[in-house]
Enzyme design. Structure first.
Site, PDB file in Angstrom:
ATOM      1  N   GLU A  10       0.829  -1.207   0.000  1.00 61.04           N
ATOM      2  CA  GLU A  10       0.000   0.000   0.000  1.00 61.04           C
ATOM      3  C   GLU A  10       0.859   1.250   0.000  1.00 61.04           C
ATOM      4  O   GLU A  10       0.463   2.290  -0.528  1.00 61.04           O
ATOM      5  CB  GLU A  10      -0.957  -0.052   1.194  1.00 61.04           C
ATOM      6  CG  GLU A  10      -1.938   1.093   1.299  1.00 61.04           C
ATOM      7  CD  GLU A  10      -1.376   2.274   2.079  1.00 61.04           C
ATOM      8  OE1 GLU A  10      -1.852   3.404   1.852  1.00 61.04           O
ATOM      9  OE2 GLU A  10      -0.467   2.049   2.894  1.00 61.04           O
ATOM     10  N   HIS A 324      -4.119  -2.267   2.649  1.00 59.29           N
ATOM     11  CA  HIS A 324      -3.707  -1.790   3.977  1.00 59.29           C
ATOM     12  C   HIS A 324      -3.459  -2.971   4.910  1.00 59.29           C
ATOM     13  O   HIS A 324      -2.446  -3.019   5.624  1.00 59.29           O
ATOM     14  CB  HIS A 324      -4.797  -0.888   4.573  1.00 59.29           C
ATOM     15  CG  HIS A 324      -4.545   0.568   4.411  1.00 59.29           C
ATOM     16  ND1 HIS A 324      -5.148   1.312   3.441  1.00 59.29           N
ATOM     17  CD2 HIS A 324      -3.741   1.418   5.089  1.00 59.29           C
ATOM     18  CE1 HIS A 324      -4.737   2.571   3.528  1.00 59.29           C
ATOM     19  NE2 HIS A 324      -3.883   2.659   4.517  1.00 59.29           N
TER      20      HIS A 324
END
Length: 347
Positions: A10, A324
């Site tokens: 991410e 994430h």
């Protein structure tokens, strides 16, 4: 020293936040390079730098690279000290940076301090690309209490983009003061259970109350047509005008299930209809509700570090495996290589 590529996965500030927490708690120094390299504004911004400086003060760390825009940082912690602290995102540079993201850096650390702590955080409380204060208070902290992590948060003033200047107070009970989850052998968040209640918060700052009412009414309208099987669940609502240094609006929806809480939110913006704000919240809720996972995607991401530190086996389901979450697992594995985290996707 642990070395982390800040552009991995991410590639955002979550790598830094998780690393700061685990470094201070486990007393393992680290270096991170390529910090937020792929972002429009790479390097340390105000809220990231505030998190670094806060973690430095709390853990007595030796730090290099803690400058605005820095792409590299080394962090060597010493001893975690609880007590009273105050950190202002705008002190680094005029900013409405999110206080909830600063909290993500230091909250885990303070649970492992030598005494209770009280922290004042100043900055943005309801700003883009971050969880609103309501999520911290109503979703994350109550969930952490199930794991034995005790803290409470109060909002003294609202901070919207671009002015910020909000203020939040967080009180943290250090982990030594209680026996965290001693009864359970495994931490299990597999099933959400039936929906028991919904709480809607619709607020505007320095704007007409009618905007808040439109947000709320649109969401209620959509909820009343939604096929929720449990006819006994209740909806409560708050709708009001608050003071802030600049105009702003937000809509927050907290869902209480038998076994877990979930939260969904959206912010208003100039030219953005109130109805669109409500539609965004409903879409988040609908996507979650129509899946079988227990944790909403944001909670899965934020809860991981606390589960990893609980020194027990854990299991959870979530409605979406986000970048994430996968990046967070990658960071955790660098600091706790003995912890084997498996991810399975069911379609």
């Amino acid at each position: 020293m642990i070395r982390l590529d800040g552009s991995y996965g991410e590639g955002g500030g979550q790598i830094l936040r998780t690393a700061l927490s685990l470094s201070a708690i486990l007393n393992k120094p680290f270096e991170v390079y390529n910090i937020r390299k792929g972002r429009k504004k790479p390097g340390l911004l105000a809220q990231h730098l505030t998190g670094v400086n806060a973690a430095q003060v709390i853990s007595g760390a030796r730090v290099s690279g803690n400058k605005f825009g820095s792409l590299t940082l080394t962090f060597e912690p010493m001893m975690i000290k609880g007590g009273e602290y105050e950190f202002d995102v705008a002190e680094v540079r005029g900013s409405a940076g999110a206080v909830t993201l600063v909290a993500q850096s230091i909250l885990p650390i303070l649970f492992f301090a030598d005494q209770m702590s009280k922290v004042i955080l100043k900055g943005g409380t309801h700003v883009p690309f971050s969880p609103p204060f309501d999520y911290l208070k109503e979703i994350l902290l109550p969930t952490l209490s199930v794991l034995g992590y005790q803290a409470k948060a109060d909002l003294r003033s609202y901070g919207f983009y671009p002015a910020g200047k909000g203020e939040v107070v967080i009180e943290v009970v250090n982990r030594q003061k209680h026996n965290a989850g001693a009864e359970s052998k495994e931490l299990d968040f597999a099933e959400r259970g039936n929906l028991k209640g919904i709480r809607i918060v619709s607020r505007v700052a320095n704007l007409p109350l009618a905007i808040a009412e439109r947000q709320k009414n649109r969401l209620l309208q959509k909820l009343h047509t939604f096929p929720i099987s449990n006819s006994e669940f209740r909806i409560s609502e708050e709708c009001d005008v608050v003071k802030a240094f600049c105009p702003g609006t937000y809509l927050f929806m907290a869902c209480q299930f038998q076994n877990i809480r979930a939260g969904f939110s959206a912010l208003g913006a100039p030219g953005k209809p109130a109805e669109q704000v409500a539609d965004e919240v409903f879409e988040e809720f609908s996507n979650y509700f129509n899946q079988k996972g227990a944790l909403d995607p944001h909670l899965a991401d934020q809860l991981l570090i606390f589960l990893a530190l609980a020194q027990k086996s854990f299991f959870f389901t979530t409605t979406k495996i986000t970048d994430h979450l996968l990046t967070n697992i990658w960071v955790v594995n660098h600091f706790l290589p003995e912890l084997k985290i498996e991810v399975q996707e069911h379609k």
